[in-house]
Each structure stands twice: as C-alpha cells, then as structure tokens.
Design a protein around this motif. Sequence first.
Motif, mmCIF file in Angstrom:
data_model
loop_
_atom_site.group_PDB
_atom_site.id
_atom_site.type_symbol
_atom_site.label_atom_id
_atom_site.label_comp_id
_atom_site.label_asym_id
_atom_site.label_seq_id
_atom_site.Cartn_x
_atom_site.Cartn_y
_atom_site.Cartn_z
ATOM 1 N N SER A 53 7.728 95.381 68.742
ATOM 2 C CA SER A 53 7.331 96.262 69.840
ATOM 3 C C SER A 53 8.251 96.136 71.059
ATOM 4 N N ALA A 54 9.143 95.151 71.060
ATOM 5 C CA ALA A 54 10.026 94.968 72.228
ATOM 6 C C ALA A 54 11.144 95.987 72.263
ATOM 7 N N ARG A 110 13.745 89.338 73.437
ATOM 8 C CA ARG A 110 12.633 89.216 72.494
ATOM 9 C C ARG A 110 12.195 87.773 72.224
ATOM 10 N N ALA A 129 4.063 85.639 74.425
ATOM 11 C CA ALA A 129 2.896 86.193 73.734
ATOM 12 C C ALA A 129 2.093 85.088 73.046
ATOM 13 N N LYS A 132 4.536 91.052 65.751
ATOM 14 C CA LYS A 132 4.076 92.175 66.575
ATOM 15 C C LYS A 132 4.902 92.307 67.846
ATOM 16 N N THR A 133 5.183 91.190 68.466
ATOM 17 C CA THR A 133 5.941 91.189 69.715
ATOM 18 C C THR A 133 7.383 91.620 69.467
ATOM 19 N N TRP A 134 7.971 91.086 68.414
ATOM 20 C CA TRP A 134 9.373 91.390 68.090
ATOM 21 C C TRP A 134 9.583 92.879 67.843
ATOM 22 N N LEU A 160 9.942 86.811 74.959
ATOM 23 C CA LEU A 160 8.716 87.610 74.890
ATOM 24 C C LEU A 160 7.783 87.096 73.792
ATOM 25 N N VAL A 161 8.361 86.673 72.676
ATOM 26 C CA VAL A 161 7.566 86.113 71.583
ATOM 27 C C VAL A 161 6.876 84.831 72.056
#
Length: 144
Positions: free
Chosen positions: A143-144, A98, A105, A139-141, A101-102
């Motif tokens: 949804s991962a 995550r 994003a 949002k990214t956190w 990914l954050v």
Amino acid sequence: MFLQLAQISFNAAALFQLLGLAFQLTNIIRDVGEDARKDRIYIPSDEMQRFGVSTADVLNARHTENFSRLIKIQVRRVENCYAEALAALPAEDRRAQRPGLVMAAIYRTLLEEIGRDGYRVLTRRTTLTPIRKLWIAWKTWVSA
C-alpha cells in the motif's frame, strides 16, 4: 550513494528522528514489567507521581487503575509520535521509505494490542505472532 544521502530532506530527517523515538518508547512500554523485575523503571517519575503510581507499585507488579491510566497516556504520546512522523513523510517518498513504514505499522499494532490487553505490561509481555507481523508487513509494503 553519497549523493542520495545528501538529498534527504529536512522532513525525512524529522521522520527518522520521530520514528526512532516512537520505536524506543514502544519498547519501553512493552518491557515495563521485564525492566521492573530487573529493578529498572523508565517511566518518568513525575508522571508516576501525578498518577499516584509508586515505585513499589511498579517493582511489585501491582496493576492498578492509576497504573493503567499512566500507561494509556504513555501510549497516546507514542501514537502521536508515529502520527507526526508519518505526516512528515511526503507522499512521493512513501515507496522509498517502505521499510520504516513496515516497522511503524508493526509497532503501532503492538501498542494497539497493549491497549486491548488493558495495559497489563507489568505481568505480560505483549507480542505479535510472526504470521501477523508478516501480514502487517505485506499490507504496508503493497500500500506504500
């Protein structure tokens, strides 16, 4: 801890390499104007030549249609790095990755903003507000 590191898959290693490259290239694109004011250009000279953009154009912050097309190609290349990196991440590893990914994003959103701004990186340094970064991170956190 060592055991966890030893279990990183080849896909994860490819992900880290591609994300690192994408982050660095995003920074280069964002900072073209700032670097030019310090007499530094990190855009490939062969690509500048192909698009008809001179060193003087960059150093003198001459934003032309050719320059916009050149930066647009650079942005597409970086977007492809992000897409390839994220495709290399197995679904079962998304939660563990995550933080990366954050960051991806946030950096991808920065590239989108550079595009929305007409690729005007010679005279503007595109940034995201802290609250927007927080929103993207949240949002990214989740949804991962």
